[in-house]
Design a protein around this motif. Structure first.
Motif, PDB file in Angstrom:
ATOM      1  N   ILE A 166       1.902 -18.761   1.691  1.00 10.03           N
ATOM      2  CA  ILE A 166       2.347 -17.446   1.221  1.00 10.03           C
ATOM      3  C   ILE A 166       1.157 -16.521   0.977  1.00 10.03           C
ATOM      4  O   ILE A 166       1.202 -15.324   1.309  1.00 10.03           O
ATOM      5  N   GLU A 167       0.081 -17.045   0.425  1.00 13.31           N
ATOM      6  CA  GLU A 167      -1.097 -16.209   0.135  1.00 13.31           C
ATOM      7  C   GLU A 167      -1.754 -15.695   1.408  1.00 13.31           C
ATOM      8  O   GLU A 167      -2.171 -14.534   1.479  1.00 13.31           O
ATOM      9  N   VAL A 168      -1.843 -16.534   2.420  1.00 14.03           N
ATOM     10  CA  VAL A 168      -2.410 -16.092   3.700  1.00 14.03           C
ATOM     11  C   VAL A 168      -1.554 -14.983   4.304  1.00 14.03           C
ATOM     12  O   VAL A 168      -2.072 -13.962   4.788  1.00 14.03           O
ATOM     13  N   LEU A 169      -0.238 -15.148   4.247  1.00 10.62           N
ATOM     14  CA  LEU A 169       0.669 -14.141   4.780  1.00 10.62           C
ATOM     15  C   LEU A 169       0.586 -12.841   3.986  1.00 10.62           C
ATOM     16  O   LEU A 169       0.598 -11.740   4.561  1.00 10.62           O
ATOM     17  N   LEU A 170       0.490 -12.950   2.658  1.00 11.50           N
ATOM     18  CA  LEU A 170       0.378 -11.757   1.823  1.00 11.50           C
ATOM     19  C   LEU A 170      -0.930 -11.013   2.079  1.00 11.50           C
ATOM     20  O   LEU A 170      -0.945  -9.781   2.186  1.00 11.50           O
ATOM     21  N   PHE A 171      -2.016 -11.760   2.187  1.00 13.63           N
ATOM     22  CA  PHE A 171      -3.319 -11.130   2.442  1.00 13.63           C
ATOM     23  C   PHE A 171      -3.284 -10.360   3.758  1.00 13.63           C
ATOM     24  O   PHE A 171      -3.690  -9.194   3.829  1.00 13.63           O
ATOM     25  N   ALA A 172      -2.796 -11.014   4.799  1.00 13.57           N
ATOM     26  CA  ALA A 172      -2.745 -10.368   6.105  1.00 13.57           C
ATOM     27  C   ALA A 172      -1.745  -9.218   6.123  1.00 13.57           C
ATOM     28  O   ALA A 172      -2.020  -8.145   6.679  1.00 13.57           O
ATOM     29  N   GLY A 173      -0.600  -9.416   5.485  1.00 13.30           N
ATOM     30  CA  GLY A 173       0.444  -8.399   5.492  1.00 13.30           C
ATOM     31  C   GLY A 173       0.076  -7.148   4.717  1.00 13.30           C
ATOM     32  O   GLY A 173       0.210  -6.030   5.221  1.00 13.30           O
ATOM     33  N   ILE A 174      -0.422  -7.324   3.486  1.00 11.97           N
ATOM     34  CA  ILE A 174      -0.743  -6.171   2.642  1.00 11.97           C
ATOM     35  C   ILE A 174      -1.906  -5.381   3.215  1.00 11.97           C
ATOM     36  O   ILE A 174      -1.828  -4.157   3.375  1.00 11.97           O
ATOM     37  N   ASN A 175      -2.985  -6.069   3.536  1.00 13.70           N
ATOM     38  CA  ASN A 175      -4.158  -5.359   4.059  1.00 13.70           C
ATOM     39  C   ASN A 175      -3.901  -4.810   5.461  1.00 13.70           C
ATOM     40  O   ASN A 175      -4.413  -3.734   5.811  1.00 13.70           O
ATOM     41  N   GLY A 176      -3.119  -5.519   6.245  1.00 12.95           N
ATOM     42  CA  GLY A 176      -2.752  -5.015   7.565  1.00 12.95           C
ATOM     43  C   GLY A 176      -1.923  -3.752   7.463  1.00 12.95           C
ATOM     44  O   GLY A 176      -2.139  -2.791   8.220  1.00 12.95           O
ATOM     45  N   TRP A 177      -0.993  -3.724   6.518  1.00 12.16           N
ATOM     46  CA  TRP A 177      -0.141  -2.537   6.330  1.00 12.16           C
ATOM     47  C   TRP A 177      -0.966  -1.355   5.836  1.00 12.16           C
ATOM     48  O   TRP A 177      -0.785  -0.217   6.311  1.00 12.16           O
ATOM     49  N   ILE A 178      -1.870  -1.600   4.883  1.00 10.01           N
ATOM     50  CA  ILE A 178      -2.713  -0.510   4.375  1.00 10.01           C
ATOM     51  C   ILE A 178      -3.563   0.069   5.501  1.00 10.01           C
ATOM     52  O   ILE A 178      -3.729   1.297   5.612  1.00 10.01           O
ATOM     53  N   TRP A 179      -4.102  -0.786   6.348  1.00  8.98           N
ATOM     54  CA  TRP A 179      -4.937  -0.303   7.455  1.00  8.98           C
ATOM     55  C   TRP A 179      -4.102   0.421   8.511  1.00  8.98           C
ATOM     56  O   TRP A 179      -4.495   1.468   9.018  1.00  8.98           O
ATOM     57  N   LYS A 180      -2.938  -0.127   8.829  1.00  7.38           N
ATOM     58  CA  LYS A 180      -2.082   0.468   9.860  1.00  7.38           C
ATOM     59  C   LYS A 180      -1.590   1.847   9.441  1.00  7.38           C
ATOM     60  O   LYS A 180      -1.444   2.748  10.281  1.00  7.38           O
ATOM     61  N   THR A 181      -1.316   2.031   8.156  1.00  4.59           N
ATOM     62  CA  THR A 181      -0.790   3.310   7.662  1.00  4.59           C
ATOM     63  C   THR A 181      -1.886   4.202   7.109  1.00  4.59           C
ATOM     64  O   THR A 181      -1.600   5.150   6.376  1.00  4.59           O
TER      65      THR A 181
END
Length: 250
Positions: free
Chosen positions: A71-86
Protein backbone atom coordinates in the motif's frame (compact mmCIF):
# COMPACT_ATOMS: atom_id res chain seq x y z
CA UNK A 1 -11.96 54.02 -6.00
CA UNK A 2 -14.99 52.16 -7.30
CA UNK A 3 -12.75 49.64 -9.03
CA UNK A 4 -10.86 49.02 -5.79
CA UNK A 5 -14.12 48.48 -3.89
CA UNK A 6 -15.34 46.00 -6.48
CA UNK A 7 -12.02 44.14 -6.29
CA UNK A 8 -12.29 43.85 -2.51
CA UNK A 9 -15.86 42.55 -2.78
CA UNK A 10 -14.81 40.00 -5.39
CA UNK A 11 -11.98 38.72 -3.17
CA UNK A 12 -14.32 38.49 -0.18
CA UNK A 13 -16.75 36.41 -2.22
CA UNK A 14 -14.06 33.85 -3.06
CA UNK A 15 -13.25 30.84 -0.91
CA UNK A 16 -11.03 31.53 2.14
CA UNK A 17 -7.30 31.38 1.54
CA UNK A 18 -6.86 28.72 4.24
CA UNK A 19 -9.01 25.64 3.85
CA UNK A 20 -9.61 24.84 7.52
CA UNK A 21 -11.66 21.78 6.65
CA UNK A 22 -8.75 20.14 4.80
CA UNK A 23 -6.37 21.04 7.63
CA UNK A 24 -8.69 19.51 10.23
CA UNK A 25 -9.36 16.41 8.14
CA UNK A 26 -5.65 15.92 7.49
CA UNK A 27 -4.80 16.05 11.19
CA UNK A 28 -7.72 13.79 12.10
CA UNK A 29 -6.75 11.25 9.44
CA UNK A 30 -3.38 10.62 11.08
CA UNK A 31 -4.84 10.72 14.58
CA UNK A 32 -7.63 8.22 13.89
CA UNK A 33 -5.38 5.91 11.88
CA UNK A 34 -2.59 5.81 14.45
CA UNK A 35 -5.09 5.44 17.29
CA UNK A 36 -6.38 2.33 15.54
CA UNK A 37 -2.81 1.06 14.99
CA UNK A 38 -2.00 1.61 18.66
CA UNK A 39 -5.15 -0.28 19.62
CA UNK A 40 -4.21 -3.12 17.26
CA UNK A 41 -0.74 -3.32 18.79
CA UNK A 42 -2.14 -3.31 22.30
CA UNK A 43 -4.50 -6.18 21.51
CA UNK A 44 -2.33 -8.40 19.29
CA UNK A 45 1.17 -7.37 20.36
CA UNK A 46 1.07 -9.41 23.54
CA UNK A 47 -1.30 -12.14 22.42
CA UNK A 48 0.25 -12.88 19.02
CA UNK A 49 3.50 -10.94 18.77
CA UNK A 50 5.91 -12.45 21.29
CA UNK A 51 6.99 -15.53 19.31
CA UNK A 52 7.91 -14.98 15.66
CA UNK A 53 7.75 -18.74 15.01
CA UNK A 54 4.13 -19.03 16.13
CA UNK A 55 1.47 -19.29 13.39
CA UNK A 56 -0.50 -16.39 14.87
CA UNK A 57 2.54 -14.13 14.41
CA UNK A 58 2.39 -14.79 10.66
CA UNK A 59 -1.35 -14.13 10.68
CA UNK A 60 -1.44 -10.89 12.64
CA UNK A 61 1.97 -9.35 12.01
CA UNK A 62 3.78 -10.65 8.93
CA UNK A 63 0.63 -10.30 6.83
CA UNK A 64 0.33 -6.75 8.15
CA UNK A 65 3.92 -6.10 7.05
CA UNK A 66 3.31 -7.40 3.52
CA UNK A 67 0.09 -5.41 3.13
CA UNK A 68 1.47 -2.11 4.41
CA UNK A 69 4.55 -2.25 2.17
CA UNK A 70 2.43 -2.78 -0.95
CA UNK A 71 0.00 0.00 0.00
CA UNK A 72 2.82 2.44 0.82
CA UNK A 73 4.55 1.89 -2.52
CA UNK A 74 1.26 2.46 -4.33
CA UNK A 75 0.50 5.58 -2.28
CA UNK A 76 3.96 7.04 -2.86
CA UNK A 77 3.74 6.50 -6.60
CA UNK A 78 0.10 7.56 -6.83
CA UNK A 79 0.25 10.76 -4.78
CA UNK A 80 3.51 12.08 -6.19
CA UNK A 81 2.57 10.96 -9.69
CA UNK A 82 -0.74 12.83 -9.46
CA UNK A 83 0.92 15.99 -8.12
CA UNK A 84 3.43 15.92 -10.98
CA UNK A 85 0.85 15.10 -13.65
CA UNK A 86 -1.43 17.96 -12.55
CA UNK A 87 1.41 20.45 -12.11
CA UNK A 88 0.87 24.07 -13.15
CA UNK A 89 2.93 24.64 -16.28
CA UNK A 90 2.36 28.40 -16.04
CA UNK A 91 3.12 28.69 -12.34
CA UNK A 92 5.24 31.83 -12.77
CA UNK A 93 2.25 33.80 -14.08
CA UNK A 94 -0.39 33.10 -11.42
CA UNK A 95 -2.14 35.98 -9.64
CA UNK A 96 -0.92 37.14 -6.20
CA UNK A 97 -4.13 35.94 -4.52
CA UNK A 98 -3.87 32.50 -6.12
CA UNK A 99 -0.23 32.28 -5.09
CA UNK A 100 -1.18 33.24 -1.53
CA UNK A 101 -3.91 30.59 -1.49
CA UNK A 102 -1.40 27.96 -2.63
CA UNK A 103 1.01 28.98 0.11
CA UNK A 104 -1.71 28.32 2.69
CA UNK A 105 -2.41 24.94 1.07
CA UNK A 106 1.32 24.27 1.26
CA UNK A 107 1.16 25.04 4.99
CA UNK A 108 -1.46 22.31 5.36
CA UNK A 109 1.03 19.86 3.84
CA UNK A 110 3.77 21.11 6.18
CA UNK A 111 1.58 20.77 9.27
CA UNK A 112 0.63 17.22 8.26
CA UNK A 113 4.31 16.43 7.68
CA UNK A 114 5.21 17.64 11.16
CA UNK A 115 2.30 15.67 12.63
CA UNK A 116 3.38 12.51 10.77
CA UNK A 117 6.99 12.94 11.93
CA UNK A 118 5.79 13.20 15.52
CA UNK A 119 4.01 9.85 15.28
CA UNK A 120 6.83 8.11 13.47
CA UNK A 121 10.07 9.59 14.77
CA UNK A 122 8.87 10.42 18.27
CA UNK A 123 5.90 8.43 19.56
CA UNK A 124 6.50 5.02 17.98
CA UNK A 125 10.30 5.39 18.15
CA UNK A 126 10.23 6.01 21.88
CA UNK A 127 7.75 3.20 22.29
CA UNK A 128 10.04 0.85 20.37
CA UNK A 129 12.85 1.40 22.87
CA UNK A 130 10.48 0.63 25.72
CA UNK A 131 9.19 -2.49 23.96
CA UNK A 132 12.64 -3.98 23.40
CA UNK A 133 13.89 -3.10 26.84
CA UNK A 134 10.97 -5.12 28.17
CA UNK A 135 10.79 -7.99 25.66
CA UNK A 136 13.84 -9.74 24.23
CA UNK A 137 13.52 -9.78 20.44
CA UNK A 138 13.81 -13.07 18.57
CA UNK A 139 13.58 -11.52 15.10
CA UNK A 140 14.11 -8.18 13.38
CA UNK A 141 10.42 -8.06 12.51
CA UNK A 142 8.83 -7.43 15.89
CA UNK A 143 5.34 -5.92 16.28
CA UNK A 144 6.98 -2.67 17.35
CA UNK A 145 9.27 -2.62 14.31
CA UNK A 146 6.52 -3.51 11.86
CA UNK A 147 4.64 -0.43 13.05
CA UNK A 148 7.57 1.90 13.56
CA UNK A 149 10.00 1.19 10.71
CA UNK A 150 7.73 -0.16 8.02
CA UNK A 151 4.53 1.83 8.66
CA UNK A 152 5.05 5.15 10.43
CA UNK A 153 8.38 6.02 8.76
CA UNK A 154 7.14 5.48 5.19
CA UNK A 155 4.01 7.48 6.00
CA UNK A 156 5.94 10.60 7.01
CA UNK A 157 8.28 10.08 4.04
CA UNK A 158 5.29 10.02 1.69
CA UNK A 159 3.85 13.13 3.35
CA UNK A 160 7.12 15.06 3.23
CA UNK A 161 7.81 14.15 -0.38
CA UNK A 162 4.30 15.18 -1.38
CA UNK A 163 4.72 18.53 0.40
CA UNK A 164 7.97 19.13 -1.48
CA UNK A 165 6.39 18.13 -4.78
CA UNK A 166 3.43 20.44 -4.20
CA UNK A 167 5.72 23.39 -3.49
CA UNK A 168 7.94 22.60 -6.47
CA UNK A 169 5.10 22.30 -8.97
CA UNK A 170 2.69 24.99 -7.76
CA UNK A 171 4.62 27.81 -6.06
CA UNK A 172 6.89 30.30 -7.90
CA UNK A 173 9.05 30.52 -4.75
CA UNK A 174 10.27 26.93 -5.19
CA UNK A 175 9.81 26.48 -8.94
CA UNK A 176 13.35 27.28 -10.03
CA UNK A 177 16.25 25.23 -8.66
CA UNK A 178 16.14 23.15 -5.49
CA UNK A 179 15.47 24.62 -2.06
CA UNK A 180 18.37 23.37 0.12
CA UNK A 181 16.57 23.55 3.46
CA UNK A 182 13.57 21.75 2.01
CA UNK A 183 15.79 18.96 0.70
CA UNK A 184 17.43 18.57 4.12
CA UNK A 185 14.05 18.58 5.89
CA UNK A 186 12.71 15.81 3.65
CA UNK A 187 15.77 13.72 2.73
CA UNK A 188 17.25 13.81 6.26
CA UNK A 189 14.32 12.03 7.95
CA UNK A 190 13.98 9.79 4.87
CA UNK A 191 17.53 8.52 5.53
CA UNK A 192 16.36 7.12 8.86
CA UNK A 193 14.73 4.30 6.87
CA UNK A 194 17.97 3.06 5.23
CA UNK A 195 19.64 3.45 8.62
CA UNK A 196 17.25 0.76 9.89
CA UNK A 197 19.35 -1.80 7.99
CA UNK A 198 22.48 -0.77 9.88
CA UNK A 199 20.54 -0.82 13.14
CA UNK A 200 19.24 -4.34 12.62
CA UNK A 201 22.64 -5.60 11.48
CA UNK A 202 24.22 -4.16 14.62
CA UNK A 203 21.66 -5.66 16.95
CA UNK A 204 22.00 -9.05 15.25
CA UNK A 205 25.80 -9.30 15.45
CA UNK A 206 26.67 -7.08 18.44
CA UNK A 207 23.78 -8.03 20.77
CA UNK A 208 23.49 -4.44 21.93
CA UNK A 209 20.94 -3.29 24.46
CA UNK A 210 18.09 -1.03 23.38
CA UNK A 211 19.61 2.17 24.75
CA UNK A 212 19.12 5.36 22.77
CA UNK A 213 22.60 6.53 23.83
CA UNK A 214 24.22 3.50 22.15
CA UNK A 215 26.51 4.54 19.23
CA UNK A 216 24.51 2.29 16.93
CA UNK A 217 21.59 4.70 17.26
CA UNK A 218 23.51 7.88 16.46
CA UNK A 219 22.33 7.71 12.83
CA UNK A 220 18.71 8.00 13.95
CA UNK A 221 19.55 11.08 15.97
CA UNK A 222 21.57 12.74 13.19
CA UNK A 223 18.97 12.23 10.49
CA UNK A 224 16.09 12.93 12.87
CA UNK A 225 17.46 16.34 13.81
CA UNK A 226 17.66 17.15 10.08
CA UNK A 227 13.91 17.73 10.35
CA UNK A 228 14.74 21.05 12.03
CA UNK A 229 15.67 22.32 8.57
CA UNK A 230 11.92 22.81 8.21
CA UNK A 231 12.50 26.14 9.98
CA UNK A 232 14.40 27.25 6.88
CA UNK A 233 11.31 26.40 4.84
CA UNK A 234 9.12 28.32 7.28
CA UNK A 235 11.44 31.31 6.96
CA UNK A 236 11.11 31.17 3.17
CA UNK A 237 7.33 30.91 3.51
CA UNK A 238 7.12 33.93 5.81
CA UNK A 239 9.20 36.06 3.44
CA UNK A 240 7.15 34.97 0.41
CA UNK A 241 3.81 35.59 2.12
CA UNK A 242 4.99 38.95 3.46
CA UNK A 243 5.99 40.00 -0.04
CA UNK A 244 2.60 38.96 -1.42
CA UNK A 245 0.69 40.78 1.30
CA UNK A 246 2.63 43.99 0.69
CA UNK A 247 1.91 43.73 -3.03
CA UNK A 248 -1.76 43.07 -2.34
CA UNK A 249 -2.10 45.95 0.13
CA UNK A 250 -0.28 48.31 -2.20
Amino acid sequence: MAATTESVKADAAEAPLLNKRNLTLGMLLYLVFYSFIRWYEGVYGWSAGLDSFAPEFETYWMNMLYIEIVIEVLLFAGINGWIWKTRDRKVMSITPREELRRHFTHWIWLVCYGWAIYWGASYFTEQDGTWHQTIVRDTDFTPSHIIEFYLSYPIYIITGTAAFMYAKTRLPTYHEGLHLMYLVAVIGPFMILPNVGLNEWGHTFWFMEELFVAPLHYGFVFFGWAALAIMGVVNTEVMAITKLLKKDLA
